[in-house]
Enzyme design. Structure first.
Site, PDB file in Angstrom:
ATOM      1  N   LYS A   1       0.784  -1.315   0.090  1.00 15.57           N
ATOM      2  CA  LYS A   1       0.044  -0.058   0.003  1.00 15.57           C
ATOM      3  C   LYS A   1       0.809   1.283  -0.114  1.00 15.57           C
ATOM      4  O   LYS A   1       0.673   2.196  -0.883  1.00 15.57           O
ATOM      5  CB  LYS A   1      -1.061   0.320   1.215  1.00 15.57           C
ATOM      6  CG  LYS A   1      -2.035  -0.872   1.488  1.00 15.57           C
ATOM      7  CD  LYS A   1      -3.014  -0.628   2.554  1.00 15.57           C
ATOM      8  CE  LYS A   1      -2.190  -0.664   3.874  1.00 15.57           C
ATOM      9  NZ  LYS A   1      -1.896  -2.135   4.307  1.00 15.57           N
TER      10      LYS A   1
ATOM     11  N   ARG B   1      -9.766   1.810   8.215  1.00 13.61           N
ATOM     12  CA  ARG B   1      -9.562   0.543   8.602  1.00 13.61           C
ATOM     13  C   ARG B   1     -10.666  -0.089   9.350  1.00 13.61           C
ATOM     14  O   ARG B   1     -10.494  -1.112   9.836  1.00 13.61           O
ATOM     15  CB  ARG B   1      -8.222   0.695   9.359  1.00 13.61           C
ATOM     16  CG  ARG B   1      -6.944   0.058   9.016  1.00 13.61           C
ATOM     17  CD  ARG B   1      -6.116   0.162  10.069  1.00 13.61           C
ATOM     18  NE  ARG B   1      -4.786  -0.693   9.909  1.00 13.61           N
ATOM     19  CZ  ARG B   1      -3.737  -0.218   9.427  1.00 13.61           C
ATOM     20  NH1 ARG B   1      -3.924   0.922   8.434  1.00 13.61           N
ATOM     21  NH2 ARG B   1      -2.732  -0.863   9.404  1.00 13.61           N
TER      22      ARG B   1
ATOM     23  N   ARG C   1      11.017  -6.437   5.230  1.00 15.17           N
ATOM     24  CA  ARG C   1      10.756  -5.096   4.871  1.00 15.17           C
ATOM     25  C   ARG C   1      11.608  -3.997   5.865  1.00 15.17           C
ATOM     26  O   ARG C   1      11.805  -4.570   7.032  1.00 15.17           O
ATOM     27  CB  ARG C   1       9.362  -4.969   5.380  1.00 15.17           C
ATOM     28  CG  ARG C   1       8.965  -3.395   5.293  1.00 15.17           C
ATOM     29  CD  ARG C   1       7.470  -3.336   5.290  1.00 15.17           C
ATOM     30  NE  ARG C   1       6.590  -3.373   6.102  1.00 15.17           N
ATOM     31  CZ  ARG C   1       5.329  -3.278   6.384  1.00 15.17           C
ATOM     32  NH1 ARG C   1       4.881  -2.784   5.399  1.00 15.17           N
ATOM     33  NH2 ARG C   1       4.647  -3.171   7.452  1.00 15.17           N
TER      34      ARG C   1
ATOM     35  N   ARG D   1      11.068  -2.031  11.130  1.00 19.38           N
ATOM     36  CA  ARG D   1       9.887  -1.428  12.065  1.00 19.38           C
ATOM     37  C   ARG D   1       9.726  -2.290  13.352  1.00 19.38           C
ATOM     38  O   ARG D   1       9.738  -3.474  13.279  1.00 19.38           O
ATOM     39  CB  ARG D   1       8.539  -1.239  11.176  1.00 19.38           C
ATOM     40  CG  ARG D   1       8.501  -0.220  10.462  1.00 19.38           C
ATOM     41  CD  ARG D   1       7.165  -0.084   9.501  1.00 19.38           C
ATOM     42  NE  ARG D   1       5.920  -0.595  10.016  1.00 19.38           N
ATOM     43  CZ  ARG D   1       4.538  -0.682   9.642  1.00 19.38           C
ATOM     44  NH1 ARG D   1       4.695  -0.111   8.292  1.00 19.38           N
ATOM     45  NH2 ARG D   1       3.714  -1.127  10.195  1.00 19.38           N
TER      46      ARG D   1
ATOM     47  N   ARG E   1      -1.826  -7.727  13.834  1.00 16.93           N
ATOM     48  CA  ARG E   1      -2.266  -6.939  12.650  1.00 16.93           C
ATOM     49  C   ARG E   1      -3.059  -7.594  11.744  1.00 16.93           C
ATOM     50  O   ARG E   1      -4.015  -6.934  11.183  1.00 16.93           O
ATOM     51  CB  ARG E   1      -1.062  -6.122  12.209  1.00 16.93           C
ATOM     52  CG  ARG E   1      -0.698  -4.872  13.224  1.00 16.93           C
ATOM     53  CD  ARG E   1       0.792  -4.527  12.835  1.00 16.93           C
ATOM     54  NE  ARG E   1       1.411  -4.238  11.590  1.00 16.93           N
ATOM     55  CZ  ARG E   1       2.334  -4.502  11.085  1.00 16.93           C
ATOM     56  NH1 ARG E   1       3.433  -5.341  11.854  1.00 16.93           N
ATOM     57  NH2 ARG E   1       2.773  -4.214   9.915  1.00 16.93           N
TER      58      ARG E   1
HETATM   59  P1  ADP Z   1       0.568  -1.784   8.448  1.00 12.53           P
HETATM   60  O1  ADP Z   1      -0.337  -1.794   7.304  1.00 12.53           O
HETATM   61  O2  ADP Z   1       1.805  -2.707   7.932  1.00 12.53           O
HETATM   62  O3  ADP Z   1      -0.107  -2.365   9.835  1.00 12.53           O
HETATM   63  P2  ADP Z   1       0.447   1.149   8.935  1.00 12.53           P
HETATM   64  O4  ADP Z   1       1.865   1.870   8.731  1.00 12.53           O
HETATM   65  O5  ADP Z   1      -0.513   1.305   7.990  1.00 12.53           O
HETATM   66  O6  ADP Z   1       1.088  -0.545   8.903  1.00 12.53           O
HETATM   67  O7  ADP Z   1       0.056   1.016  10.445  1.00 12.53           O
HETATM   68  C1  ADP Z   1       0.781   0.748  11.346  1.00 12.53           C
HETATM   69  C2  ADP Z   1      -0.005   1.125  12.922  1.00 12.53           C
HETATM   70  O8  ADP Z   1      -0.319   2.242  12.964  1.00 12.53           O
HETATM   71  C3  ADP Z   1      -1.005   0.049  12.914  1.00 12.53           C
HETATM   72  O9  ADP Z   1      -0.621  -1.213  13.348  1.00 12.53           O
HETATM   73  C4  ADP Z   1      -2.022   0.900  13.948  1.00 12.53           C
HETATM   74  O10 ADP Z   1      -1.448   0.630  15.214  1.00 12.53           O
HETATM   75  C5  ADP Z   1      -1.620   2.232  13.705  1.00 12.53           C
HETATM   76  N1  ADP Z   1      -2.806   2.721  12.533  1.00 12.53           N
HETATM   77  C6  ADP Z   1      -2.471   3.214  11.272  1.00 12.53           C
HETATM   78  N2  ADP Z   1      -3.678   3.551  10.589  1.00 12.53           N
HETATM   79  C7  ADP Z   1      -4.604   3.219  11.482  1.00 12.53           C
HETATM   80  C8  ADP Z   1      -6.136   3.416  11.355  1.00 12.53           C
HETATM   81  N3  ADP Z   1      -6.635   3.907  10.219  1.00 12.53           N
HETATM   82  N4  ADP Z   1      -6.798   3.065  12.512  1.00 12.53           N
HETATM   83  C9  ADP Z   1      -6.106   2.658  13.681  1.00 12.53           C
HETATM   84  N5  ADP Z   1      -5.150   2.318  13.794  1.00 12.53           N
HETATM   85  C10 ADP Z   1      -4.088   2.757  12.590  1.00 12.53           C
END
Ligand code: ADP
Ligand code: ZN
Length: 237
Positions: free
Chosen positions: A17, A93, A130, A163, A174
């Protein structure tokens, strides 16, 4: 200037993404809005908001909706996004977040909701390899796309690290959250006729071409439909 676009990118962890969102943001000259990057930056800066979000990020849990929605709303209301559009990466999400987005941007004004489709084996391999720049958030892969100098970001010279939430436990949590809370959005957007499910495999260029191709296909169908409805207007005599 090129036409802007309003795009939401959905997909499991490791679907690419972030990589695609950066490319689409350059292509359409619209801001890339990544909630994950926003939270990680706040954690690095040690702001109050960052301190609030950190335990969720570390554990691989979702930050509560009210916090996330406030941040995204404020960003979407800024001029660049309001006028030209945006690439939303990592938001919405949950169904609650999708409803909130529907109040900020009329769903019919979204050009497309891209669902990057990937199988679990590929995810686990990608996430293990990653790496990310601590400073600017650029993604790397130790196997497919390492930085030119090991550990140093090509873009900004920052440190390239794994990360904190790319551990086995946090990845499992996740993916669990994805299945329970985010997967329902796929059918939600399908019902609204906005969904484009595209394979997330191949080179980054191939995936970008697929997405851009789909958006342009939609635009040309819309033009045909609009032209047809103009033609079918009664002609005054
Ligand atoms: P990934 O898709 O690999 O889990 P992201 O960088 O999109 O990674 O998100 C990392 C973390 O940030 C998530 O595990 C969550 O804790 C938080 N996060 C990101 N976007 C959201 C969202 N829309 N709602 C709730 N938590 C979020
Ligand atoms: Zn960097």
């Amino acid at each position: 200037m090129a036409r802007g676009a309003r795009v939401v990118v959905l997909g499991k962890q490791g679907a690419g993404k972030g990589t695609q969102a950066v490319r689409l943001s350059r292509h359409y000259v619209v801001p890339h809005i990544s909630t994950g990057d926003t939270f990680r930056a706040a954690v690095r800066q040690g702001s109050e908001f960052g301190r609030l979000a950190k335990p969720y990020l570390d554990a691989g849990d979702l930050v509560p909706d009210d916090i996330v929605i406030g941040v995204v709303r404020e960003r979407l209301e800024r001029r660049d996004a309001a006028q030209r559009g945006f690439i939303l990466d990592g938001f919405p999400r949950t169904v609650g977040q999708a409803e909130a987005l529907g109040e900020i941007v009329i769903p019919s004004e979204l050009d497309v909701v891209v669902n990057l489709d990937i199988d679990t084996d590929t995810i686990l391999i990608r996430l293990a390899g990653r790496r990310v720049c601590e400073d600017c958030g650029t993604n790397y892969s130790v196997i497919e796309n390492p930085p030119r100098v090991r550990g140093i970001c090509d873009v900004c010279g920052g440190e390239v690290v794994q990360r904190g939430d790319d551990t086995e436990d946090a990845i499992r949590r996740r993916l669990d959250h994805y299945e329970r809370e985010t997967a329902p959005l796929v059918s939600w957007y399908a019902r609204q006729g906005l969904l484009a499910t595209l394979p997330a495999i191949g080179t980054p260029d191939e995936v970008t071409d697929r997405i851009v191709g789909r958006i342009h296909q939609r635009w040309s169908t819309q033009e045909v439909t609009t032209a047809a409805s103009v033609e079918s207007q009664p002609v005054p005599d």
